[in-house]
Design an enzyme around this catalytic site. Structure first.
Site, PDB file in Angstrom:
ATOM      1  N   GLU A  10       6.585   2.060   5.170  1.00 46.19           N
ATOM      2  CA  GLU A  10       6.578   1.005   6.194  1.00 46.19           C
ATOM      3  C   GLU A  10       7.968   0.475   6.512  1.00 46.19           C
ATOM      4  O   GLU A  10       8.277   0.189   7.662  1.00 46.19           O
ATOM      5  CB  GLU A  10       5.678  -0.154   5.751  1.00 46.19           C
ATOM      6  N   ASP A  83       1.918   0.643   2.374  1.00 44.14           N
ATOM      7  CA  ASP A  83       1.597  -0.294   1.289  1.00 44.14           C
ATOM      8  C   ASP A  83       0.176  -0.111   0.742  1.00 44.14           C
ATOM      9  O   ASP A  83      -0.727   0.316   1.477  1.00 44.14           O
ATOM     10  CB  ASP A  83       1.772  -1.737   1.776  1.00 44.14           C
ATOM     11  N   ASP A  85      -2.674  -1.627   0.348  1.00 48.21           N
ATOM     12  CA  ASP A  85      -3.704  -2.609   0.676  1.00 48.21           C
ATOM     13  C   ASP A  85      -4.390  -2.183   1.976  1.00 48.21           C
ATOM     14  O   ASP A  85      -4.116  -1.109   2.511  1.00 48.21           O
ATOM     15  CB  ASP A  85      -3.116  -4.022   0.785  1.00 48.21           C
ATOM     16  N   GLU A  87      -4.095  -3.246   5.062  1.00 52.55           N
ATOM     17  CA  GLU A  87      -3.166  -3.058   6.183  1.00 52.55           C
ATOM     18  C   GLU A  87      -2.415  -1.739   6.035  1.00 52.55           C
ATOM     19  O   GLU A  87      -2.240  -1.001   6.999  1.00 52.55           O
ATOM     20  CB  GLU A  87      -2.160  -4.222   6.250  1.00 52.55           C
ATOM     21  N   TYR A 299       3.583  -4.866  -6.359  1.00 52.26           N
ATOM     22  CA  TYR A 299       3.186  -5.271  -5.008  1.00 52.26           C
ATOM     23  C   TYR A 299       2.703  -6.719  -4.996  1.00 52.26           C
ATOM     24  O   TYR A 299       1.938  -7.135  -5.861  1.00 52.26           O
ATOM     25  CB  TYR A 299       2.101  -4.341  -4.481  1.00 52.26           C
ATOM     26  N   ARG A 301       0.983  -8.567  -2.718  1.00 55.98           N
ATOM     27  CA  ARG A 301      -0.243  -9.034  -2.050  1.00 55.98           C
ATOM     28  C   ARG A 301      -1.440  -8.573  -2.875  1.00 55.98           C
ATOM     29  O   ARG A 301      -1.883  -7.443  -2.762  1.00 55.98           O
ATOM     30  CB  ARG A 301      -0.319  -8.509  -0.614  1.00 55.98           C
ATOM     31  N   HIS A 345      -5.123  -3.396  -7.059  1.00 56.53           N
ATOM     32  CA  HIS A 345      -3.954  -3.120  -7.890  1.00 56.53           C
ATOM     33  C   HIS A 345      -3.697  -4.297  -8.806  1.00 56.53           C
ATOM     34  O   HIS A 345      -4.509  -5.205  -8.906  1.00 56.53           O
ATOM     35  CB  HIS A 345      -2.726  -2.809  -7.029  1.00 56.53           C
TER      36      HIS A 345
END
Length: 692
Positions: A10, A83, A85, A87, A299, A301, A345
């Protein structure tokens, strides 16, 4: 340079780091976030055709897409490493569509930390794109678009241009306004306390009134206090009971996104957006001299508190070596995740406990070091043994009047050697060591001090406490908290005053309309249930189209009703009480995007505007002619200045109090300090505490 494999991540920062880890056969490029989205100019959802979204390439991403397509053609295989997740999965899915990749191919690579070991391990086990995860993201995006693009036009037509409504932001706004109503409706109640200062020999300690004749007694007024104090006869009190206990205190769990945002606000004074920005930098990688670039944290989030076994083992070794075996919990407590946590995660933790903040200090800027220290300390403490406290409760009696003294001291620090969680009220737990007392001892009262109090209304929400409220109610997810808070401030539905959210007049109007006409949108339980449904979509237990349909069918009925029944609201201009200095017409107070301001009533012929300036009732300490007024900087920070500017250039971040220093004659200002406020001299040689 020739390459075999193309890897798409990203962010450009992450691309550089990962390319170094993978070697010359790999080319790593960045999509710079999403590359396809719903169009901004229209709804972009075919409601009649199973809510099919109409995606388009994001404006300005043409060159990125072109270069990714060209690079993909030259590669033997393309890996999608966005990433880990919802998104990120959606970005990988959109990339696969644009590049013509096969969704059944194992081309998705996921890693929770950007370290050489983690990245290389992930590339050994690529997997297919998780379509359930994509569907969950798509369902959220469609729901939010249906709400926003359906209600916002009604608000534009009926209230004011530029307004918006959203699924999560509307709930956040209602929570803030409900708290404001509680504060407005609050009726203070009087109550009293009696504090006693006692001593045994030369050792002094405090105790508080508890009750009379063996029963706990409330003190609602001065008369009740008088009844108690009249029974106290002389200075001697008997020690009638001593309870000594050993209490264990467990460490806090490692950070989730929400708890990180809350603690960074409490301890570092970081705004939510800043916390996430700095955490992103630590996750994507920091240059560590000869070691190269390394992601320092996992990570950021996540709503999981799970920790990998390898991280637990490394932490245990570090703790034993640094603090001693008795401090290591050998893997920490066995804890369950909060209900509804996705557990995709791990918790937010350092990628290696061996990279201590002291060692990282030379590589990090001030904010990065503060946040890294917080994350590292919390994680290491979570893997340590409980603290052990000796507590002591002493009952003092005289003539049927009972006082109780509570004391505690730390017997074994355990995790407190490294970290103690902050509190929302800003107070810290302090040791209160009592003298050695035994039943039958007699102690002397130094003084007995009755105090009058009044109950206080609940506090307005800060960023930290609002995130806590959203999380406790199951509203939103880790990736939504920061943008939600940002949106309600940008729309001027709320404003921050002393770091607490206050609703604006505009916010109250919008909330009132949504509560009346779209009750489901602001129903906390309904919104939390919707989050649960999205989680089921992610787990493959629900069809995303059915979830959206269950919401939209009743929502459509509410929409039609609102369109018919909402009457146009005229936000009237208030008279300002003075005339325009350009054309002579009366000035009025208008409500704009960033709050109220003065404007000429002869608009558009005259476009004269002025900011509304608030006087604080203090004469300028420099020119002694003008008045000190409250102003706002470009970054919306309050400062104080003379209203005769530019003739007088006095400015101060701290509020002048209108008194001179008794030592040097310079002016005094009010400063915020830990636990309250102080009045200090600008020369710094005098200070006094402000009475609460």
């Amino acid at each position: 340079m020739a390459y075999k494999y193309l890897v798409i991540v990203e962010s450009p920062a992450k691309a550089k780091t990962i390319e170094k880890y993978l070697g010359r056969n790999y080319k790593v490029m960045a999509s710079v976030g999403h590359i396809r989205d719903l169009p901004k100019s229209k709804m972009g959802i075919d409601v009649e055709n199973n809510y099919e979204p109409h995606y388009i390439s994001i404006r300005g991403k043409g060159d990125v897409i072109k270069s990714l397509k060209a690079a993909a053609k030259k590669a033997e295989k393309v890996f999608l490493a966005s990433d880990p997740d919802r998104e990120g999965e959606a970005i990988a899915w959109h990339l696969a569509f644009l590049l013509g990749l096969d969704l059944s191919d194992k081309n998705r690579v996921v890693f929770n930390e950007i370290t050489k070991e983690a990245v290389k391990a992930a590339f050994k086990e690529p997997k297919t794109i998780d379509v359930d995860l994509v569907d969950a993201q798509q369902a959220r995006r469609v729901l939010d678009r249906l709400v926003g693009y359906s209600i916002s036009p009604i608000l534009w037509r009926k209230v004011k241009k530029g307004l918006s409504a959203g699924r999560v932001q509307s709930v956040a706004l209602k929570i803030i306004i409900d708290r404001e109503k509680e504060i407005r409706d609050f009726i203070p109640e009087e109550y009293w306390s009696i504090d006693g200062n006692f001593k045994k020999e030369k050792k002094k300690f405090k105790a508080n009134f508890w009750g009379v004749d063996g029963k706990k007694k409330k003190l609602p007024d001065a008369e009740a206090v008088k009844e108690v104090t009249q029974r106290i006869d002389g200075k001697d009190f008997d020690v009638t009971k001593v309870e000594k206990k050993e209490r264990k205190r467990n460490p806090s769990l490692p950070f989730t996104t929400s708890s990180l945002q809350q603690e960074a606000a409490r301890k570092l004074n970081f705004r939510t957006r800043k916390t996430m920005m700095v955490a992103q930098q630590l996750y994507e990688g920091i240059a560590l001299g000869k070691q190269g670039t390394v992601g320092l944290i996992t990570y950021m989030r996540t709503d999981s508190t799970r920790i990998a076994d390898s991280a637990k083992n490394e932490a245990a070794e570090f703790i034993e070596k640094t603090y001693g075996k008795e401090y290591s919990a050998h893997g920490g407590r066995k804890v369950k995740n909060a209900q509804g946590a996705q557990d995709a995660h791990e918790a937010v933790r350092p990628s290696s406990a061996l990279r201590t903040p002291d060692e990282m200090k030379k590589y990090l800027d001030k904010d990065q070091l503060k946040l890294y220290t917080l994350i590292w300390s919390r994680f290491v403490a979570s893997q340590m043994t409980p603290a052990v406290l000796d507590t002591m409760k002493v009952t003092l009696e005289q003539n049927g009047v009972t006082f109780i003294a509570n004391g505690s001291k730390v017997k074994f620090k355990g995790f407190m050697q490294v970290y103690v969680e902050g509190r929302d009220d800003g107070k810290e737990d302090k040791e209160n060591i009592l003298p050695d007392l035994a039943v039958g001892d007699v102690v002397n009262s130094v003084d007995i001090e009755p105090k009058q109090h009044f109950t206080q209304p609940p506090a307005r929400y800060s960023e930290a406490t609002l995130i806590k409220a959203l999380e406790e109610n199951g509203v939103g997810r880790p990736s939504t908290y920061a943008p939600t808070l940002d949106t309600i401030q940008r729309r001027y539905y709320v404003k921050l005053a002393q770091k607490r959210f206050e609703p604006t007049e505009l916010g109250e109007i919008v909330n009132s309309l949504i509560v009346d006409f779209f009750p489901q949108i602001v129903d906390v339980h309904f919104t939390a249930g919707m989050e649960g449904d999205l989680d089921k979509v992610e787990e493959g237990k629900e069809d995303w189209i059915k979830v959206v349909d269950r919401f939209y069918k009743p929502f459509e009925v509410e929409l039609n009703k609102a369109e018919e029944q909402i009457e146009k609201i005229q936000i009237k201009d208030e008279p300002a009480g003075f005339d325009c200095d350009l054309c002579g017409h009366p000035m009025v107070i208008k409500l704009g995007k960033y709050g109220k301001f003065y404007a000429c009533s002869n608009f558009p012929e005259c476009r004269n505007t002025k900011p509304i300036i608030k006087e604080i009732g203090v004469t300028c300490p420099v020119c002694h002619e003008g008045q000190v007024v409250e102003r706002k900087s470009k970054k919306n920070r309050i400062f104080f200045g003379c209203n005769r500017y530019p003739e007088c250039d006095f400015t101060s971040w701290d509020k002048p109090v209108g008194r001179d220093c008794p030592k040097c004659g310079q002016y005094l200002v009010e400063k915020k300090v830990k636990g309250g406020k102080q009045v200090v001299c600008v020369n710094g040689d005098y200070k006094e505490n402000v009475q609460k």
